[in-house]
Design an enzyme around this catalytic site. Structure first.
Site, PDB file in Angstrom:
ATOM      1  N   ARG A 111       0.869  -1.177   0.000  1.00 27.31           N
ATOM      2  CA  ARG A 111       0.000   0.000   0.000  1.00 27.31           C
ATOM      3  C   ARG A 111       0.907   1.228   0.000  1.00 27.31           C
ATOM      4  O   ARG A 111       1.280   1.744   1.046  1.00 27.31           O
ATOM      5  CB  ARG A 111      -0.952  -0.021   1.197  1.00 27.31           C
ATOM      6  N   SER A 254     -10.046  -6.121  10.305  1.00 26.60           N
ATOM      7  CA  SER A 254     -11.207  -5.541   9.650  1.00 26.60           C
ATOM      8  C   SER A 254     -11.967  -6.694   9.023  1.00 26.60           C
ATOM      9  O   SER A 254     -11.365  -7.522   8.320  1.00 26.60           O
ATOM     10  CB  SER A 254     -10.773  -4.532   8.586  1.00 26.60           C
TER      11      SER A 254
END
Length: 337
Positions: A111, A254
């Site tokens: 990322r 998550s």
């Protein structure tokens, strides 16, 4: 770049002992998780074709690392994954998994736009998992039960690490609590979502913050960004612990129940990206060709950092960091790998 320098920080393990502990935690935890959730380990891609729509768009602004491939047409862009949120659901169908069966893999991602701090790196390593459920099981009860199962797995590995490294373990809360993003906004309307998460984490020590992605009633803004095409925004959330060494909350997972045909259409409209409905994955989902699932990601380095009481994620994973961050960490006894 943001960096917390804890006062009087001294790691209890050497670098080599830390590496040994990392191996133990990773191998042990994935076995515990697989057993509790009925998951089989499967191979996973590091990159996917852009045109499939399989890559995770995260908040919609992060740039994937992309390249072309000599053996394919130049306009076929290949992207390094941000996560495997959508790929896993397709894999469950492709490989013939049945009801209440699931898969997990060791997902590695880049990322490039991540804001670096004690918890965040451009290198992401997590256990990505996905499990088939029935449509009638797409409920808050199913979500909470699964969260409790994952929490129990984390507590189990905590006990095992404590036996092996008794003086080096950060001890976790014994119970996980549940709260919605709207309840947090109602309680603390005048502070940011990040500050709300810190407050509730410090109060409850371990908490699952539910319903992330849709707009809140008071501010008219989402608590946090979520791509519209994997989690159902009414049936998702983050597992968060209060991390005393840094006086901050730490997100470990998550996860959520994935979108149905109905919630996908609704969320694509809300996110103003209805054009995604034309992509192959989305067409399959809208045509009812994919199983209903629940899934998520659990940070591997984050879990190691949490259990071993480390002050920086760079102490439990090898990545690239700005020189000034490395220098500050070394001055504060953080052993960046």
């Amino acid at each position: 770049m943001s960096l917390i320098l804890p006062k009087d920080y001294h790691p209890t393990l050497t670098v080599r002992d830390t590496e040994a502990a990392i191996v133990f935690i990773r191998e042990s935890f994935q076995a515990i998780l697989a057993d509790k959730l009925n998951l089989q380990r499967m191979s996973a891609p590091m990159f996917v074709e852009k045109k499939t729509g399989l890559n995770d768009n995260l908040n919609g602004i992060e740039r994937p690392v992309a390249f072309d491939m000599k053996a394919m047409p130049k306009d076929d862009t290949i992207e390094i994954v941000h996560s495997l949120a959508k790929w896993k659901r397709l894999a469950l169908k492709k490989y013939g998994f049945g009801m209440h069966e699931g898969l997990y893999n060791n997902m590695n991602a880049i990322r490039r736009d991540e804001v670096l701090d004690n918890f965040h790196s451009i290198y992401v390593d997590q256990w990505d998992w996905e499990k088939i459920i029935s449509k009638r099981e797409r409920t808050e009860e199913t979500l909470k039960t699964t969260v409790k199962t994952i929490f129990a797995a984390i507590k189990e590995i905590e006990k095992e690490v404590t036996v092996r490294y008794p003086g080096s373990v950060y001890h976790l809360a014994d119970e996980i609590h549940f709260v919605t993003t709207q309840e947090l906004e109602d309680r603390w309307p005048d502070i940011s979502p990040e500050e709300r998460e810190n407050k509730i984490a410090k109060e409850d020590k371990a908490v699952f913050i539910m319903k992330i992605g849709d707009k809140l009633k008071r501010s008219g803004k989402p608590h946090d960004g979520r791509a519209p095409d994997y989690d159902d925004w009414q049936l998702n959330g983050d597992i968060i612990f209060w991390y005393e060494p840094l006086q901050q909350k730490m997100e470990i997972s998550s996860m959520g129940i994935r979108v149905s045909e109905e919630s996908l259409r609704e969320q694509l409209k809300k996110a103003h990206c209805e054009e995604r409905a034309k992509l192959p994955f989305h067409r399959m989902l809208l045509n009812g060709e994919l199983p209903y699932t629940i899934g998520g990601g659990i940070g591997q380095s984050r879990l190691c950092m949490l259990l071993l009481g480390k002050a920086h994620i760079g102490e439990v994973q090898a990545s690239v960091w700005p020189k000034d961050m490395i220098a500050k960490c070394e001055q504060d006894h953080m052993q960046i790998l």
